[in-house]
Design an enzyme around this catalytic site. Structure first.
Site, mmCIF file in Angstrom:
data_model
loop_
_atom_site.group_PDB
_atom_site.id
_atom_site.type_symbol
_atom_site.label_atom_id
_atom_site.label_comp_id
_atom_site.label_asym_id
_atom_site.label_seq_id
_atom_site.Cartn_x
_atom_site.Cartn_y
_atom_site.Cartn_z
ATOM 1 N N LEU A 163 -2.490 7.324 1.014
ATOM 2 C CA LEU A 163 -2.568 7.221 2.468
ATOM 3 C C LEU A 163 -3.290 5.930 2.813
ATOM 4 O O LEU A 163 -4.173 5.480 2.078
ATOM 5 C CB LEU A 163 -3.354 8.398 3.054
ATOM 6 C CG LEU A 163 -2.658 9.763 3.088
ATOM 7 C CD1 LEU A 163 -3.678 10.855 3.401
ATOM 8 C CD2 LEU A 163 -1.525 9.780 4.104
ATOM 9 N N ASP A 164 -2.939 5.334 3.954
ATOM 10 C CA ASP A 164 -3.634 4.132 4.416
ATOM 11 C C ASP A 164 -5.090 4.464 4.745
ATOM 12 O O ASP A 164 -5.423 5.614 5.038
ATOM 13 C CB ASP A 164 -2.956 3.582 5.676
ATOM 14 C CG ASP A 164 -1.570 3.034 5.391
ATOM 15 O OD1 ASP A 164 -1.331 2.599 4.253
ATOM 16 O OD2 ASP A 164 -0.730 3.066 6.311
ATOM 17 N N PRO A 165 -5.980 3.459 4.726
ATOM 18 C CA PRO A 165 -7.388 3.728 5.028
ATOM 19 C C PRO A 165 -7.617 4.419 6.371
ATOM 20 O O PRO A 165 -8.499 5.271 6.486
ATOM 21 C CB PRO A 165 -8.017 2.327 5.001
ATOM 22 C CG PRO A 165 -7.173 1.575 4.022
ATOM 23 C CD PRO A 165 -5.771 2.083 4.249
#
Length: 295
Positions: free
Chosen positions: A42-44
């Protein structure tokens, strides 16, 4: 030297502001093993479900990465960014406050079902051996090919106006490989006002739900899902007797067992996962074996 701490699948609820690789690193320390992998990052800025494999159970991740997923998200119409999400710089603004609900519904409908989606240029896709986001951050041109994805559900559950923008809270069920940032970008482009993602949470991966996940503060004590439980949740279960279990573990072909689909989870009489099997003519053979648990 780090000592091992069991084998199985760990569901983790990733918080915002850390990378998925940060979570993996914390899990390695908490579980006392270097052998931990993931079934998709997942993206930050995103939160939600990460599926981690620990110890020999990392071998199962191959069969989990392609599972469909569910997200809740907030899309901001009226602003475009250079990353298609809130972590980027705003590149264009258009007043979206006058968008009619019917127009939004029609745009959502056009992006539901099988679609050709161009991933965000700051995705992790490799281009000539380099990540697209590394090329983009270096100022190099990034051209990514469209890929076929399936959006089985794209539903607006709430809408708000904000400084000339229209924020949409949505739920998305989609195939693996779908970029929700790209969906936000494409909805804004379709409606002529631009759009980007301002919030994202992954709530489901295949049969696994974020409601069953551990927080990053509970990684050491979190209960692992056994390889057998995970395998039969995503593949047909195939019961083997003791002789068949022995032969499969030894890499031999076995006759007399049948299943639907390309792969099945072979289960020993004691309930342990022997491995993932595939057809070889009229026989079956292990495509991936799990090590036998010590008595």
């Amino acid at each position: 030297m780090l000592m091992g701490s069991g084998t199985g699948i760990l569901l983790v609820d990733k918080p915002a502001g850390v990378t998925s690789h940060d979570v993996v690193a914390r899990a390695r320390k908490a579980r006392g093993t270097r052998k931990i992998g993931h079934a998709g990052t997942l993206d930050p800025m995103a939160t939600g479900l990460l599926v981690l494999g620990i110890g020999p159970a990392t071998r199962l991740l191959t069969y989990l990465v392609g599972l469909d997923k569910t997200y809740t998200a907030t899309i901001r119409l009226g602003q475009s960014t250079d990353t298609d999400d809130a972590d980027g710089q705003i590149t264009a603004r258009t007043d979206a406050s006058g968008l009619a609900p019917d127009a939004i519904a029609a745009g959502v409908a056009r992006l539901t079902g099988p679609i050709a989606q161009v991933p965000s240029r700051v995705s992790a896709i490799r281009v000539n051996g380099r990540r697209a986001y590394d090329l983009a951050r270096a100022g190099e041109s990034v051209e990514l090919a469209a890929r076929e994805v399936v959006i089985s559900r794209f539903e607006v559950i709430a809408a708000r106006e904000h400084d000339g923008c229209r924020d949409l809270d949505v739920v998305v069920d989609c195939s693996s490989g779908t970029y929700i940032r790209a969906l936000a970008r494409d909805l804004g482009a379709d409606l002529g006002v631009g759009g980007h993602l301002i919030a994202l949470r992954r709530t489901r991966v295949g049969p696994f739900a974020v409601s069953d996940a551990a927080s990053v503060g509970d990684l050491a004590a979190a209960t692992l899902r056994t390889p057998a439980d995970v395998a039969v949740a995503v593949l047909p279960a195939l019961a083997a007797d003791a002789d068949q279990a022995r032969d499969l573990r030894q890499g031999k072909r076995v006759a007399g067992l049948a299943f639907d689909g390309p792969h099945a989870a072979a289960i020993a009489p004691d309930g342990a996962l022997i491995g993932i099997v595939e057809r070889r003519g009229t026989d079956i053979k292990s495509a991936m074996n799990m090590p036998e648990e010590p008595a």
